[in-house]
Structures are given as C-alpha cells and as structure tokens.
Enzyme design. Structure first.
Site, PDB file in Angstrom:
ATOM      1  N   LYS A 196       0.842  -1.202   0.000  1.00 65.00           N
ATOM      2  CA  LYS A 196       0.000   0.000   0.000  1.00 65.00           C
ATOM      3  C   LYS A 196       0.875   1.249   0.000  1.00 65.00           C
ATOM      4  CE  LYS A 196      -3.875   1.929   2.685  1.00 65.00           C
ATOM      5  NZ  LYS A 196      -4.771   1.657   3.822  1.00 65.00           N
TER       6      LYS A 196
ATOM      7  N   SER B 206      -9.443   2.698   2.348  1.00 71.79           N
ATOM      8  CA  SER B 206      -8.181   3.181   1.797  1.00 71.79           C
ATOM      9  C   SER B 206      -7.317   2.081   1.230  1.00 71.79           C
ATOM     10  CB  SER B 206      -7.405   3.976   2.860  1.00 71.79           C
ATOM     11  OG  SER B 206      -6.941   3.156   3.890  1.00 71.79           O
TER      12      SER B 206
ATOM     13  N   SER C 260      -9.747  -0.033   7.301  1.00 72.89           N
ATOM     14  CA  SER C 260      -9.276  -0.152   5.928  1.00 72.89           C
ATOM     15  C   SER C 260      -8.591  -1.461   5.566  1.00 72.89           C
ATOM     16  CB  SER C 260      -8.343   1.019   5.595  1.00 72.89           C
ATOM     17  OG  SER C 260      -9.093   2.198   5.493  1.00 72.89           O
TER      18      SER C 260
END
Length: 464
Positions: free
Chosen positions: A78, A153, A177
């Site tokens: 990420k 997210s 998330s």
C-alpha cells in the site's frame, strides 16, 4: 458485470500458500509467476488499483530469487509505507514524492517473508476516506461491480487480490481499511492486535496507535500463514504467539451480537444478513447473545475528532516534511474539512483522547463475558462510485461516511483484533462481510473460527 483476471496461466486460482508450495517444489518458476501477475495486474487497469508500478524491479528479484516461505509470490504494498526505491505518495497530490531511501519497518518485515512487490497500491488521500476516489486519477472500482467503490483506503490492494492479480497484498487499517475492502470484495481481512506486527514510525508515534498493518487474502490459510511467517521475523513479547494454525476451532464460544451500533447501526438488509450468520453459528453449537455496543455513546464524536486531528497534524507539518513541492490547496475537501473540524475543536481534543483511551478497559470487561463479538463490517451494501467522492461538500461526504462506517473503528481504538469474513451476499449478489472481534492478543481464536466458518459455510468468490 464482474471484472477479474483469473485465467489459465501459471497462477491459475492458487492462493499464496498453494503458489509458494508450487514454487518451492520447482513445478513452476518465479519469473513466469511474476510475469503472469504483471499481465493480470494490467488486465485490471480499468479498475485503477495501482499507484506505482515497479515491474522491472520485480522481474529482477524473481530472476535472482528471494528468501522465505513466500519466496517468489507476487504482492503489492500500500502506498503509505516506505519501500526502498519506490515513492510514497499516500494517495495525495499535495507534494512530489521521491523514492524512499530504505524500507520502513513494516516493509522490511513483510518483504522479508520472500514476497515480491510489483509496486504500490492506490489508497484514498492519507487513508481518511472509506472510498479511494482520487480527484485526478479517478476512483478505485470494485471488481464485483465497477460501478461501485472498492472500499476504504486499502481498496487498490483488495482489487488486485479479489481480481486475481496477486494472492496476497499489504493493507493497513486506522478505521476499518483492512476490514472494509475485505467486506466489499469478498476477502479475508484481519486487523491484528496493536503492536502485533512491525510498524513504521509515522504510525507508532500517534497519541493513540489506531493504525495496524496486515494483509488481504482470499483464504484463511493464507492469512494464517502470513502471521506465522511474520512472527518468525518480528515477535512481540507482550502478546501470546499465534503460531502455525491449520485447522478449525474445536471449542464452542460465547458470542455477543450487535447490529445497532452506538448512534447509528446497520440497515435492515445488512442486519438480516448478520442474523443469518448468527443462526449458522448457533447451528454449529456456539451460544449467541444480543448485546449493546461495547463502547460509550461519546465514542463516534470522540473518534471523529481524533481522526480529524491527524489531518490537522499532517497539513500543519506538510511543508516541513515535504519541502518546496508542498501545496496545501491540492488536498481534497474531506482532508481539508477534517483539519477545520480539528482546529475548531482543539479544546475538546484532550478530553476526547482520554475517553477513547478508557474504551480499552471497557472492552476488557466486555470480553470477560464473551469470547467473540459479532457485528456487520459495514452498515449498508457497497455504495456506488461518487457517493463518497471527497470533492463533494465536506458535510455531505462526512455524513455518508459515518452512516457506512459505524462498526470498524471500535477495535482501532481499543487495539483489539477483528476479522471480516465474506460470509454473506446482498440481494444483488455482492459480497457483504461479517466481522468478528476478540480481546487483544486473540488472533489465533479468530483465525481458528474463520477456518471453521470457511469450511462450514463457504466464502463468496468472484470467479465461477
């Protein structure tokens, strides 16, 4: 119409453990695996999951080899943790990101298991929104229905796992998330106990450490194997070990059910789905009891203020951290609105933090009575793209976020683990995650329960 990249190539529909076993036995090679993963990632480009592509680097690592149980298994990281040689954009246009000089603590541990990163996955700006809809790059769309958001997210990571490009991907969770994109995309998403995994300093230094790193997977055994391997590289001595978990739970549990939340709960359709899962649990011999929420009525407002204070801190330090390329005006309305909310209510922040910290003790008392808490992961079905557009008026998008994300922040504040499992589907066939929480350090209990439910009930799958 579903969009996925599963095809008859070397990846097939293997999960990360299956792929690792094939690689270790040399029935397939790391180079062909990475090439297949790159091709599949590009097939999902219309869903917009990637923030940064590092394909040549991945090819080089596949050719020279990596060490660890997951050696040669492709993944993504990420785009809010540092990976050496890759820029960290954090989902914003507010500065010009430069390649990181070294791995952050999490990436060091994560990639040390042998995983090969194809690049960085998309997220919402700083991870504040439950939908990644970048004003310039566009939204990250669900592979189950591209008209809908991919959720929270860590949405880019979820698209790539659910859509078949990679079997496992990094995600992190400051308000849901890991669990929200797991719910939306039919995945297993475990938010671990605070301190379970190595973590970058930016997350360690928060007044309340609400952010936890973890992974998104398609199978329980992949999640279990990741935590086993992570534990071999980073062992938090204050927590009981997870160990090598390979089979379902054997003892029966006291399960607390809540669908009403605090000031807002699940809608009727979601409530019915969760009650159906509760009935399945009772059929398996578990005792399910409806209860009140384990957090006080002040929790939603206190969490919002604390969440907003993180935005204010980021905007206040932006030029110092990022230099001359910093442009505060390039932030979306949600980030700017959160910062305004924090600035106007700074006098209330110490009290909010004190009350939030007390919820940890309240949760301990809750888990004296119950082994596991059962709730919806999110309060309604997956919204359409645009419903949570962060360029909308701040008050509009905030209210919509609060209505959808009513359950997941509880464990971020208490530091307890929680897992979203793809046990339900909406009337339109979309996955709807159901969440189980437990006391701090009880990841093993949640994983074994997940094994039992995967075997007894089955999980939503995008292919087939």
């Amino acid at each position: 119409m579903r969009v996925h990249a599963f095809t008859d190539d070397v990846l097939a529909d293997l999960d990360a453990v299956g792929l690792a076993e094939q690689l270790a036995s040399r029935r397939i090679g790391a180079v062909e695996v990475v090439e297949a993963a790159i091709a599949r990632t590009e097939r999902l480009a219309e869903l917009n999951p990637m923030a940064y592509r590092a394909y040549d680097r991945a090819r080089g690592q596949a050719a020279t080899g990596t060490d660890g149980f997951f050696a040669g298994v492709p993944t993504v990281v990420k785009d809010n943790v540092d990976v050496a040689g890759m820029p960290t954009g954090a989902g914003t246009d507010a500065w010009a990101p430069r390649p990181a000089k070294r791995n952050g603590d999490f990436a060091d541990m994560y990639l040390g298991t042998g995983l090969v990163a194809l690049g960085k996955s998309q997220l919402s700006e700083y991870g504040f929104s439950a939908a990644a809809e970048h004003p310039r790059l566009g939204p990250v769309r669900s592979p189950w229905d591209p008209e809908r958001t991919a959720g929270a997210s860590s949405s880019g990571a979820a698209v790539l796992v659910a859509g078949g490009a990679v079997p496992i991907a990094h995600a992190n969770d400051g308000g849901g998330s890991i669990r929200i994109p797991a719910s939306v995309n039919g995945l297993v998403g475990l938010k671990p106990t605070r301190g379970r995994l190595a973590q970058d300093r930016v997350h360690r230094d928060q007044p309340i450490r609400i952010v936890s790193d973890g992974v998104l997977t398609r199978t329980v055994r992949d999640t279990a194997a990741f935590y086993r391997e992570a534990e071999r590289r980073y062992r938090p001595l204050a927590l009981p070990p997870i160990g090598d978990l390979t089979r379902p739970l054997r003892r029966r549990l006291r399960i607390a059910l809540n669908t009403t939340g605090v000031d807002r709960g699940a809608d009727a359709a979601t409530t019915a789905l969760v009650h159906r899962v509760a009935a399945q649990l009772e059929d398996l011999g578990h005792a399910v009891t409806e209860t009140d929420a384990p957090v006080p009525a002040s929790f939603p407002d206190d969490f919002l203020l604390y969440w907003a204070s993180l935005s204010l801190a980021l905007l206040s330090s932006g030029r110092l951290v990022h230099g001359s390329s910093w442009d505060r005006s390039r932030h979306d309305n949600l980030t700017l609105g959160l910062a305004r909310h924090a600035r106007r209510n700074l006098h209330r922040l110490p009290g909010a933090i004190a009350r939030l910290r007390r919820t940890e003790a309240a949760a301990e008392l809750y888990y004296d009575k119950y082994d596991v808490a059962l709730t919806p992961t999110v309060a309604t079905a997956t919204p359409l793209v645009g419903h949570l557009d962060p360029t909308l008026d701040y008050e509009v998008v905030l209210q919509r976020l609060l209505d959808w994300v009513a359950f997941t922040p509880w464990q971020n504040v208490t530091g307890a683990p929680a897992i979203s499992l793809p046990l339900a589907r909406t009337s339109t066939g979309l996955p709807q995650g159901v969440m189980f929480g437990a006391q701090p350090g009880a990841e093993a209990l949640l994983i074994e329960l997940a094994y039992e439910l995967e075997e007894a009930c089955g999980f939503a799958r995008i292919q087939g």
